[in-house]
Design a protein around this motif. Structure first.
Motif, PDB file in Angstrom:
ATOM      1  N   THR A  84      -2.553   5.129  -4.351  1.00 23.19           N
ATOM      2  CA  THR A  84      -3.380   6.080  -3.782  1.00 23.19           C
ATOM      3  C   THR A  84      -2.377   7.659  -4.059  1.00 23.19           C
ATOM      4  O   THR A  84      -0.881   7.529  -3.324  1.00 23.19           O
ATOM      5  CB  THR A  84      -3.711   6.419  -2.175  1.00 23.19           C
ATOM      6  OG1 THR A  84      -4.422   5.420  -2.024  1.00 23.19           O
ATOM      7  CG2 THR A  84      -4.221   7.458  -2.231  1.00 23.19           C
ATOM      8  N   GLU A 114      -3.629   7.505   8.684  1.00 23.59           N
ATOM      9  CA  GLU A 114      -4.278   6.008   9.094  1.00 23.59           C
ATOM     10  C   GLU A 114      -4.465   4.911   8.341  1.00 23.59           C
ATOM     11  O   GLU A 114      -5.596   4.411   8.755  1.00 23.59           O
ATOM     12  CB  GLU A 114      -5.209   7.099   9.736  1.00 23.59           C
ATOM     13  CG  GLU A 114      -4.561   8.422  10.265  1.00 23.59           C
ATOM     14  CD  GLU A 114      -4.086   7.868  11.881  1.00 23.59           C
ATOM     15  OE1 GLU A 114      -3.903   7.180  11.912  1.00 23.59           O
ATOM     16  OE2 GLU A 114      -3.567   9.088  11.846  1.00 23.59           O
ATOM     17  N   GLU A 115      -4.522   5.292   7.381  1.00 23.25           N
ATOM     18  CA  GLU A 115      -4.900   4.288   6.119  1.00 23.25           C
ATOM     19  C   GLU A 115      -4.378   2.531   6.254  1.00 23.25           C
ATOM     20  O   GLU A 115      -4.478   2.439   4.795  1.00 23.25           O
ATOM     21  CB  GLU A 115      -5.631   4.981   4.961  1.00 23.25           C
ATOM     22  CG  GLU A 115      -7.004   6.181   5.037  1.00 23.25           C
ATOM     23  CD  GLU A 115      -7.236   6.681   3.553  1.00 23.25           C
ATOM     24  OE1 GLU A 115      -6.865   5.800   3.052  1.00 23.25           O
ATOM     25  OE2 GLU A 115      -7.929   7.656   3.397  1.00 23.25           O
ATOM     26  N   LEU A 173      -4.470  11.401   6.178  1.00 25.18           N
ATOM     27  CA  LEU A 173      -4.395  10.668   5.536  1.00 25.18           C
ATOM     28  C   LEU A 173      -3.583   9.407   5.608  1.00 25.18           C
ATOM     29  O   LEU A 173      -3.907   8.174   5.576  1.00 25.18           O
ATOM     30  CB  LEU A 173      -3.818  10.952   4.223  1.00 25.18           C
ATOM     31  CG  LEU A 173      -3.518  11.126   2.798  1.00 25.18           C
ATOM     32  CD1 LEU A 173      -4.543  10.066   2.496  1.00 25.18           C
ATOM     33  CD2 LEU A 173      -2.993  11.623   1.650  1.00 25.18           C
ATOM     34  N   LYS A 200       0.496  -0.654  -0.413  1.00 24.37           N
ATOM     35  CA  LYS A 200      -0.550   0.212   0.494  1.00 24.37           C
ATOM     36  C   LYS A 200       1.064   1.335  -0.429  1.00 24.37           C
ATOM     37  O   LYS A 200       1.358   1.416   0.962  1.00 24.37           O
ATOM     38  CB  LYS A 200      -1.024  -0.131   1.111  1.00 24.37           C
ATOM     39  CG  LYS A 200      -1.827   0.240   0.839  1.00 24.37           C
ATOM     40  CD  LYS A 200      -2.807   0.504   1.850  1.00 24.37           C
ATOM     41  CE  LYS A 200      -4.581   1.496   2.143  1.00 24.37           C
ATOM     42  NZ  LYS A 200      -5.155   1.412   3.068  1.00 24.37           N
TER      43      LYS A 200
END
Length: 454
Positions: free
Chosen positions: A36, A70-71, A68, A11
């Motif tokens: 992202t 925290e994802e 942000l 990620k």
């Protein structure tokens, strides 16, 4: 392109787009990462973000949400221009999330080896010189990095027969971990970019990361005239290739007042080298050493040095007209860079200088202002430039509007044998959107006025 399995299903947050962020996001997506992208430009004004969304990449535009991270991101790849003081970058560091620039990604996916080039001055010229030398010797070089071509995009297409000649800034190098060039070059090291790095120690440490992972199979080409680089070389594991401007040596490339040498043997007379300036000799010696390490020929080096007129906007020779030589050094956005340009020409300089007022000191120029026959100054700093030049004993000073006016005044005050040099010592943003646009305006004005007066 290598698969980089360590990035598969990872990620990843790509922070900041522009060319490097867009390319990194696209490649990471191709490698199977969950990407992202976060960019400050609004989505409707952001064609890169729109294209990435069409690829299935998550895009957050118009702001940088502080929550942000925290994802659950496992990696941040940031645009080199984003400072480490940025809230999201600081949060990532606090959380122990690695923060890369796309140079690290380029290294992981590349089938080709790297030559990495850094330094406070001379990176672009050295990179371009070396590319031309290797290209003429059919070594299949590719050019990349801070010179304008995104390194990961070049690495994506590179094959094992290639070698990627890469200009690297301290901003880019600070975000590397495993990056290991086969040949590392540091042209010189001065104080710079302290607003970004916070301290000279961090700036230097970022530059020195270029050699951090090198082994005895690699090469470190460095300026032996700088004690800080000599000291760094003592702790480097690579094979050491020093160059010097202080006279002939048998070790590597060197120069004296008349000749450039390779391993103590005469290579080329300095008078035959087209690229002007003592500072450019550092770039020539570095590029020569790298070319010879790569199995290049002396004949090719000589051919390039007798034809290469310089990188655009960096002491670039434009034209000789009625005995006057015109040079475009618009890239000189600080006094240190203009000092190097003034050193290149011993006398009869008509200097075009000025631009954005940042209140930077001009004292670097003082020892060389006796070479300035006429100063034509412009922009926000015009009055301060005028006062400084007057203090230095420059007798003829003109203030101009934009570039057409400055070039016209320069020509009107010139005579055969003069050098008309644009080397502003200031950023361009008071009158021009970039130093490139300013330099192009100078070239256009010179061409228009010299052609009209033939």
């Amino acid at each position: 392109m290598k698969e980089a399995p360590q990035l598969h299903q990872k990620k990843v947050l790509v922070l900041g787009l522009a060319k490097s962020g867009f390319t990194a996001a696209r490649i990471l997506n191709k490698l199977g990462a969950f990407v992202t992208v976060n960019d400050s430009k609004p989505f409707e004004e952001n064609p890169e973000a729109q294209e990435l969304l069409n690829m299935g990449i998550t895009v957050i535009c118009g702001r940088h949400p502080e929550d942000l991270l925290e994802e659950g991101f496992e990696l941040v790849v940031k645009n080199p221009g984003i400072p480490y003081s940025n809230v999201l970058i600081q949060a990532a560091i606090t959380k122990g999330i690695p923060v890369w620039t796309e140079i690290e990604l380029a290294y992981l996916i590349s089938e080709a080896p790297f030559i990495g080039i850094t330094g406070s001055n001379g990176k672009t010229t050295t990179t371009t010189l070396l590319f031309h030398m290797l290209n003429q010797d059919k070594k299949h070089p590719l050019i990349a990095g801070n010179i304008g071509t995104v390194a990961s995009g070049v690495a994506e297409k590179a094959k094992t027969k290639n070698i990627i000649v890469t200009e690297l800034s301290s901003f880019q190098l600070k975000g590397t971990v495993a990056f290991r060039p086969d040949i590392a070059i540091i042209t010189n090291l001065y104080e710079a970019h302290l607003d970004y790095h916070g301290s000279v120690e961090d700036y230097r440490a970022s530059k020195m990361k270029l050699t951090e992972n090198q082994t005895a199979e690699d090469y470190f080409i460095y300026n032996a005239d700088q004690s800080i680089l000599v000291e760094h070389a003592k702790n480097c594991k690579a094979q050491l290739v020093p160059f010097t401007l202080k006279g002939r040596t048998a070790e590597s490339s060197s120069a004296d007042d008349k000749w450039v040498y390779w391993q103590g043997e005469k290579l080329i007379e300095r008078s035959k080298i087209v690229l002007a300036g003592q500072h450019n000799l550092e770039n020539i010696l570095a590029a020569t050493a790298a070319t010879m390490i790569q199995g290049g020929t002396k004949e090719t080096i000589i051919r390039v040095l007798t034809s290469f007129t310089g990188v655009k906007h960096r002491s670039q020779f434009i034209v000789e007209w009625h005995g006057r030589k015109f040079y475009n050094d618009s890239k000189a956005t600080n006094a240190l860079a203009t000092k190097s340009a003034l050193e290149a020409f011993p006398e009869n300089i008509i200097l075009l200088a000025g631009g954005l007022e940042r209140n930077h000191s001009l004292e670097e120029l003082r020892p060389f202002m006796n070479r300035v026959k006429v100063l034509v100054t412009f922009g926000e700093t015009a009055q301060r430039m005028t006062e400084f030049a007057s203090e230095c004993g420059v007798e003829s000073i003109e203030q101009a509007g934009k570039m057409d006016d400055a070039v016209e005044k320069a020509i009107n005050h010139s005579a055969s044998g003069d050098t008309i040099l644009l080397s502003p010592a200031c950023a361009s943003w008071d009158q021009y959107d970039s130093f490139e646009i300013r330099g192009d305006a100078f070239i256009t004005a010179v061409q228009k006025m010299t052609e009209a007066n033939e």
